[in-house]
Scaffold this active site. Sequence first.
Site, short mmCIF file in Angstrom:
data_model
loop_
_atom_site.label_atom_id
_atom_site.label_comp_id
_atom_site.label_asym_id
_atom_site.label_seq_id
_atom_site.Cartn_x
_atom_site.Cartn_y
_atom_site.Cartn_z
CB CYS A 169 -1.39 -0.16 1.12
SG CYS A 169 -1.33 -1.43 0.96
CB CYS B 289 -2.16 9.32 6.20
SG CYS B 289 -1.46 9.56 4.12
S1 FES Z 1 -1.36 7.85 1.35
FE1 FES Z 1 -1.02 6.36 1.69
S2 FES Z 1 0.05 7.03 3.35
FE2 FES Z 1 0.04 8.86 2.77
#
Ligand code: FES
Lengths: 142, 142, 389, 389
Positions: free
Chosen positions: B33, B102
Amino acid sequence: MYTEAVMDHFRNPRNVGSMENADGVGQVGNPKCGDIMKIYLKINDETIEDVKFETFGCGSAIASSSMATELIKGKSINEAVELTNKAVVEALGGLPPVKVHCSVLAEQAVKSALFDYAQKTGKVIKGLENYEPIDDDDIHCH
Amino acid sequence: MYTEAVMDHFRNPRNVGSMENADGVGQVGNPKCGDIMKIYLKINDETIEDVKFETFGCGSAIASSSMATELIKGKSINEAVELTNKAVVEALGGLPPVKVHCSVLAEQAVKSALFDYAQKTGKVIKGLENYEPIDDDDIHCH
Amino acid sequence: MSKKFYLDNAATTRVKKEVIDEMLKYFDEKYGNPSSQLYELGRRSKEAIDNARKIVADFINADEKEIYFTAGGSESDNWALKGVAFANFNKGKNHIITTKIEHHAVLHTCEYLEKFGVKTTYLDVDKYGMIDLEQLKEAITPETMLISIMFANNEIGTIQPIEQIGEIAKEHGVLLHVDAVQAMGAVKIDVKKQHIDLLSMSAHKLGGPKGIGGMFIRKGVKIDNLIHGGGQERGKRAGTEGVQNIVGFAKAVELASKDFDAHVKKLTSLRNKFIEGIKNNIPDVILNGHPTMRLPNNVNFSYKYVEGESILLLLDMDGISASSGSACTSGSLDPSHVLLATGLDHGTAHGSIRFTIGEETTEEDISFVVQTMKGIVERLRMMSPIKND
Amino acid sequence: MSKKFYLDNAATTRVKKEVIDEMLKYFDEKYGNPSSQLYELGRRSKEAIDNARKIVADFINADEKEIYFTAGGSESDNWALKGVAFANFNKGKNHIITTKIEHHAVLHTCEYLEKFGVKTTYLDVDKYGMIDLEQLKEAITPETMLISIMFANNEIGTIQPIEQIGEIAKEHGVLLHVDAVQAMGAVKIDVKKQHIDLLSMSAHKLGGPKGIGGMFIRKGVKIDNLIHGGGQERGKRAGTEGVQNIVGFAKAVELASKDFDAHVKKLTSLRNKFIEGIKNNIPDVILNGHPTMRLPNNVNFSYKYVEGESILLLLDMDGISASSGSACTSGSLDPSHVLLATGLDHGTAHGSIRFTIGEETTEEDISFVVQTMKGIVERLRMMSPIKND
Ligand code: FES
Ligand SMILES: Cc1ncc(COP(=O)(O)O)c(C=O)c1O
Ligand SMILES: Cc1ncc(COP(=O)(O)O)c(C=O)c1O
Ligand code: FES
């Protein structure tokens, strides 16, 4: 879009007008299509002594009529009947493709006037034996 | 795109690094990810005496980690476990909608480190009773 | 901040001075509608478009009657695919072949066309981003109406063997569409030699304005309109022409054709220095794309253990513009479909940065950027929990 | 030739000075790709677009999230019709209602959609170009998915009762698309009050650049993309944005909104003088369009016994630009479908000239043009074989 010659004949068309007691009158075209040409002939001794035209139509139609009258003026009827739209286009230095039919109209107007003359006088003009005036009800615009 | 506070914490992240003999270590996220956060806790008398983080991730992930460590440093473990991603976002003056996850990651990293501490010490931390570390094979990227 | 380093020329380019000058004439001076042939102002606009069409046609060895102006590369791609698919609607042919690394303007259009019964085969690429000609041949069926393959990839710069692809398409009687948005001005395009039937172009990738592009459609190709209406573009693409944009596009093409070889040579040499610089200064990097069959301005590396966005943000602080993945997707969080297709794992794909140099880039710029990147990558790796993997 | 009289502002307008100035910043200075949010240049472009979107939204009382930029009015019209039709593809609803006097971008799109099973009803208009609200109501069936009616006609200037049409559409749960390309800047548009679901706009009709337009799509309306690809325009319209054009469009809208009432009042008064001038000086003329519900800049007459093109050529010789029929069709030979729909016979339709005045038009210009027209019509009538009918 138009050549110098077209613009010249459009701006200063030769032989505009009608004629009383014409020896032959021909009209082609249809207001539905946005163009009508009428040609008047004064014929003496099988020679086209004078010619006039009236046109309802676009710039190229007016220029074609003007040029066609110039091309047949003073000519014999046998010469005049051979006038083609191609000759008109060439004399005008060319026409845009969509405007070529305007010159066809001019050719037909001349033929129609000669046919009228032939009918009135009983003369047979070579090339007009099978001429059929276009039926108004059967018009197809270009 | 990012607030001043985000950029500040991104440019000058607080508490970066690893820690030897940490009392609690938590890691969340997945390289698939594009984000991994690891949090190290030094806990004394139920108080977070020191905290360090390592993050592989976007600017907002780094800023969120940095802010999260600042928010729990010096706090009791019971206060720290109540840290929400919302608090992180607010402290950062906001995050773009696509970047809110996040901050969720930062919240989870803290919880995961506290859970590790709880497991190691046999303590029960209110709010972590039902905590389930996320299974790596079952990852859904944001 | 003092100096700026714009190294994202694959996203878009600065509009060239000569292009702007040319365009300016068509705003408040020659502003006529090119459809108005019966007055001076209209005729001037028409002439400008005719002239532009000739310039673009010459550049790709096409006839000017085969060039149509569009609003950009995306519209051209959509037109090619939908136009051919809809021309074949309910007529038996319903198969398109494309690749896994096309621009989204192609891929999303193929997905969309599914609802109209279109089936698409997506060809694989190898680790350099190259398709396999054998796989292409095998994919062709009697239902295949179109092959759509990009000339050069926007992310990794890989250039496909278009001439050979064209021969295969021709042999099998299948139309070939080529997205040449990135290739234009960087690779010689010859639609005759390369047997291309449809070609997408975009002005803003070679110093022209944004929002204008072109499409080459080989005479005789059956294609539906994408935009119906007035008789502009010989009845194939309606809408009052963006005369100023068309003129700007043509000027950019004219400039590109002028010093084509020297330009490509210069960029290639700079690109190679750039690639060597990164390789020699930063450990654990992977060059994405083909080592030689690549765009002369493309430098795309994956930097292990770090993530692309944080690199870009730090680069921006030093006035350096670059991109991770393609410009169109950098707002999204998915790793680039192109990098995944070349076999990169997700984690590594996330740490990829594309630099695309331009006319103004110098050797000093490159040294500076390499050193800056070295510092940035070191710094982020120090922060990364996976640095020691 | 000395003075020029540009009276074809419905075909296109001169780009305003302020618009050009605004656009110029986005060529070689702020040239970033708005999709590149991770560096300065890209963000500047994005901000410019956001700002433009707000200006356009305010002008028609929409939310900025409901505005999408396109390549012009034709693309917007195509998008509205195809987008709604394709969103309903194979889903039961397949009927569109429009009028006989729409722009070709609407009419030809409807014709095209037939092959996908779409049926269209074309509403009649009366001799002033007005639709009949009763006929509209009767045309609505359970299959009707869309009503598409233009706000104001480009040829004869007739303004439809859009608010009442909007109420009917709403009542029947049918989407309403309005082509406002000509109305923009001349008529107050309020998508909320007028119950409009989709609205087409074009910049070059109100002092903006060519090749850029807009579409209002009410939140919640189901519509397929016309151009698929990158995520621009919130995923609804792919393609790198023509930033400079978008900025120019918005500037033109901003200027139009500034002195809207005064502008409309001034044009209306000039238009009325123009109409009176023609009526009083030239016999056998017919005013086309509605006497009062008409665009403030539109003067369209039929001059019996003469043909339009020859008038235009003679006008051009005096530096006067006008049009016969709409700009898009003046290259063709068919008489305007709009004039025929109002009941004019072909012959009369062929002799129609549209003058559309602009900001720079003066009373003296109008007197001059009326006198010139008088001379031209007399001259051509003298040449005409049907003058005495
Ligand atoms: S976009 Fe996945 S950690 Fe910020
Ligand atoms: C009513 C109307 N709709 C649509 C259009 C098409 O707009 P564009 O030329 O921007 O494609 C025009 C202009 O020609 C118009 O007058
Ligand atoms: C390969 C490729 N195809 C198509 C496009 C789309 O072109 P445009 O942005 O002009 O719509 C791009 C640019 O983003 C591209 O790189
Ligand atoms: S007479 Fe029909 S276009 Fe010339």
